[in-house]
Design a protein around this motif. Sequence first.
Motif, PDB file in Angstrom:
ATOM      1  N   HIS A  52     -20.403  14.751  23.283  1.00 58.88           N
ATOM      2  CA  HIS A  52     -20.587  14.973  24.709  1.00 58.88           C
ATOM      3  C   HIS A  52     -21.140  16.378  24.885  1.00 58.88           C
ATOM      4  CE1 HIS A  52     -18.313  11.374  24.952  1.00 58.88           C
ATOM      5  NE2 HIS A  52     -17.170  11.930  24.593  1.00 58.88           N
ATOM      6  N   ALA A  53     -22.336  16.492  25.387  1.00 58.79           N
ATOM      7  CA  ALA A  53     -22.998  17.794  25.516  1.00 58.79           C
ATOM      8  C   ALA A  53     -22.247  18.679  26.499  1.00 58.79           C
ATOM      9  CB  ALA A  53     -24.440  17.594  25.976  1.00 58.79           C
ATOM     10  N   ALA A  54     -22.022  19.903  26.103  1.00 61.72           N
ATOM     11  CA  ALA A  54     -21.370  20.874  26.989  1.00 61.72           C
ATOM     12  C   ALA A  54     -22.316  21.229  28.131  1.00 61.72           C
ATOM     13  CB  ALA A  54     -21.002  22.134  26.201  1.00 61.72           C
ATOM     14  N   SER A  55     -21.747  21.387  29.311  1.00 60.82           N
ATOM     15  CA  SER A  55     -22.585  21.655  30.474  1.00 60.82           C
ATOM     16  C   SER A  55     -23.318  22.989  30.356  1.00 60.82           C
ATOM     17  CB  SER A  55     -21.720  21.662  31.742  1.00 60.82           C
ATOM     18  OG  SER A  55     -20.680  22.621  31.632  1.00 60.82           O
ATOM     19  N   ALA A  71     -31.708  26.912  18.073  1.00 62.75           N
ATOM     20  CA  ALA A  71     -31.342  26.805  19.480  1.00 62.75           C
ATOM     21  C   ALA A  71     -30.379  25.658  19.726  1.00 62.75           C
ATOM     22  CB  ALA A  71     -32.593  26.624  20.338  1.00 62.75           C
ATOM     23  N   TRP A  72     -30.048  24.920  18.686  1.00 61.66           N
ATOM     24  CA  TRP A  72     -29.126  23.807  18.861  1.00 61.66           C
ATOM     25  C   TRP A  72     -27.740  24.344  19.185  1.00 61.66           C
ATOM     26  CZ3 TRP A  72     -30.532  20.236  14.094  1.00 61.66           C
ATOM     27  CH2 TRP A  72     -31.846  19.759  14.282  1.00 61.66           C
ATOM     28  N   GLU A  73     -27.025  23.590  19.989  1.00 54.59           N
ATOM     29  CA  GLU A  73     -25.698  24.018  20.423  1.00 54.59           C
ATOM     30  C   GLU A  73     -24.786  24.330  19.238  1.00 54.59           C
ATOM     31  OE1 GLU A  73     -21.856  22.274  22.894  1.00 54.59           O
ATOM     32  OE2 GLU A  73     -23.656  21.057  22.650  1.00 54.59           O
ATOM     33  N   GLY A  74     -24.159  25.500  19.268  1.00 56.19           N
ATOM     34  CA  GLY A  74     -23.205  25.879  18.235  1.00 56.19           C
ATOM     35  C   GLY A  74     -23.815  26.444  16.972  1.00 56.19           C
ATOM     36  N   SER A  88     -16.095  24.061  17.712  1.00 58.31           N
ATOM     37  CA  SER A  88     -14.680  23.794  17.983  1.00 58.31           C
ATOM     38  C   SER A  88     -14.501  23.163  19.356  1.00 58.31           C
ATOM     39  CB  SER A  88     -13.879  25.093  17.913  1.00 58.31           C
ATOM     40  OG  SER A  88     -13.830  25.586  16.595  1.00 58.31           O
ATOM     41  N   GLY A  89     -13.653  22.131  19.421  1.00 56.21           N
ATOM     42  CA  GLY A  89     -13.364  21.466  20.680  1.00 56.21           C
ATOM     43  C   GLY A  89     -14.476  20.602  21.212  1.00 56.21           C
ATOM     44  N   LYS A  90     -15.478  20.349  20.414  1.00 53.68           N
ATOM     45  CA  LYS A  90     -16.627  19.546  20.856  1.00 53.68           C
ATOM     46  C   LYS A  90     -16.205  18.100  21.095  1.00 53.68           C
ATOM     47  CE  LYS A  90     -21.061  18.727  21.492  1.00 53.68           C
ATOM     48  NZ  LYS A  90     -21.763  19.257  22.667  1.00 53.68           N
ATOM     49  N   GLY A  91     -16.331  17.654  22.310  1.00 50.89           N
ATOM     50  CA  GLY A  91     -15.959  16.291  22.652  1.00 50.89           C
ATOM     51  C   GLY A  91     -16.792  15.267  21.907  1.00 50.89           C
ATOM     52  N   GLY A  92     -16.127  14.295  21.292  1.00 47.29           N
ATOM     53  CA  GLY A  92     -16.819  13.237  20.571  1.00 47.29           C
ATOM     54  C   GLY A  92     -17.115  13.556  19.129  1.00 47.29           C
ATOM     55  N   LEU A  93     -16.891  14.806  18.698  1.00 44.62           N
ATOM     56  CA  LEU A  93     -17.171  15.162  17.308  1.00 44.62           C
ATOM     57  C   LEU A  93     -16.101  14.556  16.411  1.00 44.62           C
ATOM     58  CD1 LEU A  93     -18.374  18.627  16.057  1.00 44.62           C
ATOM     59  CD2 LEU A  93     -16.833  17.209  14.709  1.00 44.62           C
ATOM     60  N   ALA A  94     -16.517  13.690  15.515  1.00 44.37           N
ATOM     61  CA  ALA A  94     -15.597  12.987  14.617  1.00 44.37           C
ATOM     62  C   ALA A  94     -16.278  12.828  13.261  1.00 44.37           C
ATOM     63  CB  ALA A  94     -15.199  11.641  15.223  1.00 44.37           C
TER      64      ALA A  94
END
Length: 307
Positions: A52-55, A71-74, A88-94
């Motif tokens: 789930h992409a962070a806003s 430039a990719w998130e994180g 850390s805490g990234k929604g959907g990361l499994a």
Amino acid sequence: SRSRMAHTRSFRLMATVQYLVPAMSAAAKSGPVHDKPVLLALHTAMRGSEWHAASSANAKWLSEGEAGACAWEGVACKKGRVSDLRLSGKGGLAGTLPPQLGRLSLLQKLELKGTDLSGTIPPEICALSSLRKLELGRTDLSGSLPNKCAAKLGALEEVYLKRTKLSGTLPAAMGAWARATYIDISDTRRLSGTLPPQLGRLEQLRSLSVDRNLLSGSIPLQLRALASLSSCAVHGNLLWCDESQLTGKKKSACELALVDGCSARGAHVADKAKGGEDGSPSDKKLASLPPAKATSSTASVTAPAAP
């Protein structure tokens, strides 16, 4: 003739420079060309399609832009190579940690805590000789800590593996983490064995948390001698107390923690030969330091239940 040869060489040199400069500029803009295949492997193994992409994210993974994968998130880069991976805490990361992770040879920070990662820690992680911060806590990672190769992670400064499903023993090779200042491998309720005496080599260690495991034996004398250690949590294990070895005028953080945990249950000396108790410290009180030195990791009075 010589003039023509010199002119020809000068022309070739200028042509080479004119070719290389744009190429190098393009390579810099395209991000970590060498590391991009590893990031793609990570994205697949960790179910990137479900993230789930962070806003607040400036760019999503797999996007193409002037900065490329940097430039990719994180993702953070230094000199065109990936230096930080902070999700850390990234929604959907499994999913799992792929072995390709070990190819990020200049990675300094790996932060994936508070995610749904599972599987084991691949031994290839030991190839990350530049790694300074390892945060994989509050995940479903299982298996044992890499033992034979753990000594290669000598640059580690912070290790956070709290509330995982790791089992086995604490590697003696942890004694090679000479720069470590913070280690938290608590609340797995599966780690067993003893505290490695090699931990006494970590002269910069300030905080050690190994509480709520199945560790047994006593705290090694080498660990008690660490002058830098100001926070030590050892409660909730099978550690036994022998106050006859704690007679020094100035006790170390771990000695104080152990004595406090033993005193809380009234076990001054655990000696089976004398009919003493089994030495299991009480889970009803945390082993804490004196108020002046208490920290958030050891100052609680009641041990919180695992979520």
